[in-house]
Design an enzyme around this catalytic site. Structure first.
Site, PDB file in Angstrom:
ATOM      1  N   ALA A 188      35.466  44.678 -35.884  1.00 30.58           N
ATOM      2  CA  ALA A 188      34.183  44.090 -36.303  1.00 30.58           C
ATOM      3  C   ALA A 188      34.417  43.267 -37.577  1.00 30.58           C
ATOM      4  CB  ALA A 188      33.158  45.179 -36.584  1.00 30.58           C
ATOM      5  N   PHE A 189      33.680  42.139 -37.718  1.00 29.82           N
ATOM      6  CA  PHE A 189      33.880  41.333 -38.932  1.00 29.82           C
ATOM      7  C   PHE A 189      33.466  42.131 -40.170  1.00 29.82           C
ATOM      8  CE2 PHE A 189      29.352  40.150 -39.139  1.00 29.82           C
ATOM      9  CZ  PHE A 189      29.179  39.902 -40.500  1.00 29.82           C
ATOM     10  N   LYS A 190      32.671  43.159 -39.982  1.00 29.31           N
ATOM     11  CA  LYS A 190      32.213  43.978 -41.104  1.00 29.31           C
ATOM     12  C   LYS A 190      33.370  44.719 -41.798  1.00 29.31           C
ATOM     13  CE  LYS A 190      27.517  44.391 -39.436  1.00 29.31           C
ATOM     14  NZ  LYS A 190      27.593  43.419 -38.314  1.00 29.31           N
ATOM     15  N   ASP A 191      34.545  44.779 -41.135  1.00 31.62           N
ATOM     16  CA  ASP A 191      35.715  45.348 -41.815  1.00 31.62           C
ATOM     17  C   ASP A 191      36.069  44.539 -43.066  1.00 31.62           C
ATOM     18  OD1 ASP A 191      36.259  47.451 -40.042  1.00 31.62           O
ATOM     19  OD2 ASP A 191      37.508  46.196 -38.745  1.00 31.62           O
TER      20      ASP A 191
ATOM     21  N   LEU B 252      33.683  45.829 -45.712  1.00 31.44           N
ATOM     22  CA  LEU B 252      33.650  47.295 -45.886  1.00 31.44           C
ATOM     23  C   LEU B 252      34.997  47.896 -46.273  1.00 31.44           C
ATOM     24  CD1 LEU B 252      31.080  48.283 -43.151  1.00 31.44           C
ATOM     25  CD2 LEU B 252      30.882  48.697 -45.613  1.00 31.44           C
TER      26      LEU B 252
END
Ligand SMILES: *Cc1c(COP(=O)(O)O)cnc(C)c1O
Length: 355
Positions: A110-113, A116
């Site tokens: 996920a691009f949220k890595d 995060l």
């Protein structure tokens, strides 16, 4: 760096307190008091520089007062060591002057890595320093939960509880969340929808006594640190493509308006960005807003891209704050009107500030 609330009635905080506070006590979102700018020549000098090194220079002004560049550098190295491409966010040429930036090389895809994996160590460092622990609670339709769990697993200062709707997340993400062998990770599969999960989180946050006892916290994109970490890849793209032409235009799949707002920040810092295009699915409140200046709420329609199935995008408040010349009272009035009537209009001359 000091941080102010978009509603103008919350205490001004430093970076570390902003990180741990999330939502401001006046209901607003925190933003830096002033926008740092890139130095002339930075981008040209950075065309071949490592992602991690650019990241430190872009973020150092934002964490100033909480940590120095050396310590930030150590956290950044740690954050992106889990990525499976040395470029972290490589650019691929598609032809006709179009490029794709690959934001899926982190541990959960996920691009949220990208934000995060950095916010995890930042949280842990600050809490350990203070001798405090927090309980992170969150609701997910897939991406946020897996990325948050991967970023916070095995961190001593954090307990994580993530709600997901049973049978309504992809099988890959269900396994990413529920097969993590870490004592501080707790998954709750709720019989219901994503909205039911979110309501559960909201009602937990509304329980003042419990909230204080367990030190509830969240790592969603209202947290400034997440946006800060995303500004980096827009600057990196601008540096890598500096020789391709005068200015870049980005197309950004949008839900809570965090990613595309980070692009706006990169432009505000001086990156040559001529356009930021908000891509939506059937839930197109943002596209309608930027076309007409009127924001009108419709019912959320489920699609195959659940991260974008949103009607009220929290981070739009940050852009409104800028469009209204950083007048917190005006922003609070506008959002109050929107909450009551489900519709609100922004005059064209204000909207023009965005383009
Ligand atoms: C989180 C997410 C989005 C929405 O990003 P925002 O920053 O909330 O606008 C879009 N697509 C995918 C796949 C996501 O995970």
């Amino acid at each position: 760096m000091k941080y102010v609330s978009t509603r103008g009635r919350a205490p001004v905080l430093g970076f570390a307190d902003t990180l741990l506070t999330g939502l401001a006590p006046d209901g607003g979102l925190y933003l830096p008091e002033t926008w740092p700018t890139l130095r002339p020549g930075d981008l040209a000098a950075w065309s071949d520089r490592r992602y991690q090194d650019i990241a430190v220079d872009v973020m150092a002004p934002y964490v100033d007062g909480a940590m120095g560049a050396t310590e930030l550098g150590e956290l950044v190295e740690q954050a992106y060591s889990s990525f499976d491409d040395p470029a972290v966010a490589p650019l691929r040429e598609l032809g006709d002057g179009r490029w794709m930036m690959e934001l899926f090389h982190g541990p959960t895809l996920a691009f949220k890595d990208l934000p995060l994996q950095l916010v995890g160590p930042l949280f842990d460092r600050e809490l350990t320093k203070r001798g405090e622990r927090v309980t992170v609670i969150g609701a997910t339709s897939g991406d946020t939960g897996s990325a948050a769990i991967e970023a916070l697993r095995d961190r001593d200062a954090v307990e994580v509880f993530i709600f997901h709707p049973a049978g309504r997340v992809s099988e890959v993400q269900r396994r990413q969340m529920t097969t993590v062998d870490a004592l501080n990770v707790h998954n709750i599969a709720l019989e219901g929808t994503f909205d039911d999960c979110q309501d559960m989180v909201k009602s937990l946050f509304a329980d003042e006594a419990l909230r204080h006892e367990l030190h509830f916290s969240a790592v969603n994109s209202i947290n400034w640190a997440r946006l800060m970490a995303q500004v980096v890849y827009y600057v990196v793209a601008a540096a890598r493509l500096a020789e391709q032409g005068p200015a870049l235009s980005f197309v950004v799949p949008t839900g809570n308006f965090g990613n595309v707002f980070s692009g706006w920040v990169a432009r505000r810092m001086g990156a040559p960005i001529s356009g930021l295009h908000v891509a939506t699915n059937r839930n197109d409140i943002l596209a309608r807003f930027f076309e007409t200046g009127t924001m009108q709420i419709h019912r959320v329609e489920p699609t195959i891209s659940p991260s974008m199935d949103i009607q009220v995008s929290s981070n739009l408040e940050r852009l409104l704050f800028e469009l209204y010349g950083r007048d917190g009272e005006a922003v609070a009035d506008l959002l109050g009107e929107f909450r009551e009537a489900g519709v609100v209009s922004v005059p064209p001359e204000r909207l023009a500030v965005a383009s």
